[in-house]
Design a protein around this motif. Structure first.
Motif, PDB file in Angstrom:
ATOM      1  N   ARG A   1       0.854  -1.177   0.000  1.00 15.69           N
ATOM      2  CA  ARG A   1       0.000   0.000   0.000  1.00 15.69           C
ATOM      3  C   ARG A   1       0.895   1.234   0.000  1.00 15.69           C
ATOM      4  NH1 ARG A   1       0.979  -1.581   4.987  1.00 15.69           N
ATOM      5  NH2 ARG A   1       0.836  -0.155   6.760  1.00 15.69           N
ATOM      6  N   PHE A   2       0.274   2.385  -0.190  1.00 16.14           N
ATOM      7  CA  PHE A   2       1.030   3.630  -0.298  1.00 16.14           C
ATOM      8  C   PHE A   2       0.328   4.724   0.502  1.00 16.14           C
ATOM      9  CE2 PHE A   2       1.778   1.096  -4.016  1.00 16.14           C
ATOM     10  CZ  PHE A   2       3.133   1.201  -4.248  1.00 16.14           C
TER      11      PHE A   2
ATOM     12  N   ALA B   1      -3.722  -1.527  -6.087  1.00 17.93           N
ATOM     13  CA  ALA B   1      -4.666  -1.519  -7.199  1.00 17.93           C
ATOM     14  C   ALA B   1      -5.088  -0.100  -7.578  1.00 17.93           C
ATOM     15  CB  ALA B   1      -5.892  -2.357  -6.841  1.00 17.93           C
ATOM     16  N   ASN B   2      -5.126   0.809  -6.604  1.00 23.86           N
ATOM     17  CA  ASN B   2      -5.571   2.187  -6.862  1.00 23.86           C
ATOM     18  C   ASN B   2      -4.428   3.186  -6.911  1.00 23.86           C
ATOM     19  OD1 ASN B   2      -8.328   1.580  -7.075  1.00 23.86           O
ATOM     20  ND2 ASN B   2      -8.603   1.669  -4.868  1.00 23.86           N
ATOM     21  N   TYR B   3      -3.211   2.678  -6.977  1.00 24.23           N
ATOM     22  CA  TYR B   3      -2.023   3.539  -6.998  1.00 24.23           C
ATOM     23  C   TYR B   3      -2.073   4.531  -8.165  1.00 24.23           C
ATOM     24  CZ  TYR B   3       3.005   4.552  -7.690  1.00 24.23           C
ATOM     25  OH  TYR B   3       4.223   5.147  -7.875  1.00 24.23           O
ATOM     26  N   ASP B   4      -2.212   4.019  -9.364  1.00 26.37           N
ATOM     27  CA  ASP B   4      -2.231   4.895 -10.542  1.00 26.37           C
ATOM     28  C   ASP B   4      -3.482   5.772 -10.556  1.00 26.37           C
ATOM     29  OD1 ASP B   4      -1.281   5.739 -13.261  1.00 26.37           O
ATOM     30  OD2 ASP B   4      -3.196   4.824 -13.831  1.00 26.37           O
TER      31      ASP B   4
ATOM     32  N   HIS C   1       1.805  15.857  -3.329  1.00 22.70           N
ATOM     33  CA  HIS C   1       3.101  16.148  -2.739  1.00 22.70           C
ATOM     34  C   HIS C   1       3.970  14.903  -2.628  1.00 22.70           C
ATOM     35  CE1 HIS C   1       2.322  20.277  -2.095  1.00 22.70           C
ATOM     36  NE2 HIS C   1       1.430  20.138  -1.140  1.00 22.70           N
ATOM     37  N   SER C   2       3.372  13.765  -2.287  1.00 23.55           N
ATOM     38  CA  SER C   2       4.195  12.565  -2.128  1.00 23.55           C
ATOM     39  C   SER C   2       3.342  11.315  -2.151  1.00 23.55           C
ATOM     40  CB  SER C   2       4.982  12.620  -0.811  1.00 23.55           C
ATOM     41  OG  SER C   2       4.095  12.563   0.296  1.00 23.55           O
ATOM     42  N   MET C   3       3.990  10.218  -2.549  1.00 23.13           N
ATOM     43  CA  MET C   3       3.441   8.869  -2.420  1.00 23.13           C
ATOM     44  C   MET C   3       4.526   8.059  -1.723  1.00 23.13           C
ATOM     45  SD  MET C   3       0.354   8.236  -3.788  1.00 23.13           S
ATOM     46  CE  MET C   3       0.201   6.708  -4.675  1.00 23.13           C
ATOM     47  N   THR C   4       4.205   7.435  -0.614  1.00 24.72           N
ATOM     48  CA  THR C   4       5.198   6.745   0.198  1.00 24.72           C
ATOM     49  C   THR C   4       4.913   5.250   0.225  1.00 24.72           C
ATOM     50  OG1 THR C   4       5.437   8.685   1.608  1.00 24.72           O
ATOM     51  CG2 THR C   4       6.264   6.604   2.482  1.00 24.72           C
TER      52      THR C   4
ATOM     53  N   LYS D   1       2.946   2.546 -12.481  1.00 25.12           N
ATOM     54  CA  LYS D   1       2.817   1.176 -12.014  1.00 25.12           C
ATOM     55  C   LYS D   1       3.382   1.049 -10.604  1.00 25.12           C
ATOM     56  CE  LYS D   1       3.285  -0.588 -16.733  1.00 25.12           C
ATOM     57  NZ  LYS D   1       4.073  -1.456 -17.650  1.00 25.12           N
ATOM     58  N   PRO D   2       2.631   0.477  -9.670  1.00 23.27           N
ATOM     59  CA  PRO D   2       3.122   0.368  -8.289  1.00 23.27           C
ATOM     60  C   PRO D   2       4.391  -0.449  -8.177  1.00 23.27           C
ATOM     61  CG  PRO D   2       1.137  -0.963  -8.607  1.00 23.27           C
ATOM     62  CD  PRO D   2       1.281  -0.092  -9.827  1.00 23.27           C
TER      63      PRO D   2
END
Length: 245
Positions: free
Chosen positions: A65-66, A138-141, A156-159, A225-226
């Motif tokens: 997850r992110f 699955a919902n990253y993009d 601002h960010s995806m971690t 892509k995650p």
């Protein structure tokens, strides 16, 4: 799961008598990666040569997850108008993001300030806040694309966040590797000195713990892509004392 960036052990030698920490079974350490001071179970005296070294292992694990953070802004001639516009944008953003996010969203109180004036142009009031939460692979993009379409919203960010099982498995693996590296170095040192016996006296575990990896998203690609996102990393550092005879 991969491991990388293994730092070489750094041995130091001191000779003759030394009172050191007790043997600690490696399996007892594997249950935790919290920073820990040396544990003492009994006292032992080294009648030979004391070898001290530091071993560090680092590796990465898959994220499941992110964590994201979106920034929202609004500008108007008055503070009240800026806040009203910010509330409108926040309501729409919250509604759209909730359909993708996992669990609750976090929204801090907004702040406002004056911009412009004089040579910088007309005075304006700006209001801003942020919205953060977690999103699945699955919902990253979809989350990234949504942030790119919403007005006055910036991603601002995806971690990257590691799964609890993946993090624990990596911790065990790094610990085993660090202990094996330490013992291998100790045996090599003993052979170089013409000694045969190697006893582990003390383990001081200093864990870097789980390190999430944050990255700012660059909009413009067709999809993200995650699996291409930087992976969470973890490290283990052991200070080891051996008695060589």
């Amino acid at each position: 799961m991969t491991t990388s960036n293994r730092e070489a052990a750094k041995p130091r030698l001191r000779s003759l008598s030394f009172v050191a920490g007790a043997l600690m079974a490696p399996v007892a350490l594997a249950s935790s990666l919290l920073p820990a001071a040396p544990a003492w179970a009994s006292q032992r005296t080294c009648g030979g040569t004391l070898l001290q070294m530091q071993v560090q292992e680092r590796g990465t694990t898959r994220s499941d997850r992110f964590r994201f953070r979106l920034g929202l802004e609004a500008e108007a001639r008055t503070k009240a108008a800026a806040m009203d516009l910010l509330n409108e944008r926040l309501d729409q953003t919250r509604l759209d993001v909730k359909a993708l996010a996992m669990g609750q969203l976090t929204i801090p109180a907004p702040r406002s300030y004056t911009i412009g004036g004089g040579s910088a142009g007309p005075r304006r009031e700006r209001a801003s806040t942020s919205l953060s939460g977690e999103v699945s692979r699955a919902n990253y993009d979809a989350l990234i694309q949504l942030a790119g379409r919403l007005p006055a919203v910036r991603l601002h960010s995806m971690t990257s966040l590691a799964s609890s099982t993946g993090s624990a498995s990596l911790a065990d693996q790094l610990l085993e590797q660090a202990l094996e590296t330490g013992r291998r170095r100790a045996k090599a040192t003993a052979r170089a000195l013409g000694l045969r016996r190697v006893d582990l006296l003390r383990i001081d575990q200093r864990s870097g713990g789980y390190q999430p990896i944050a990255m700012a998203a660059q909009m413009g690609a067709r999809s993200f892509k995650p699996g291409e996102a930087p992976k969470p990393s973890q490290s283990v550092r052991l200070d080891l004392d051996y008695c060589l005879n």
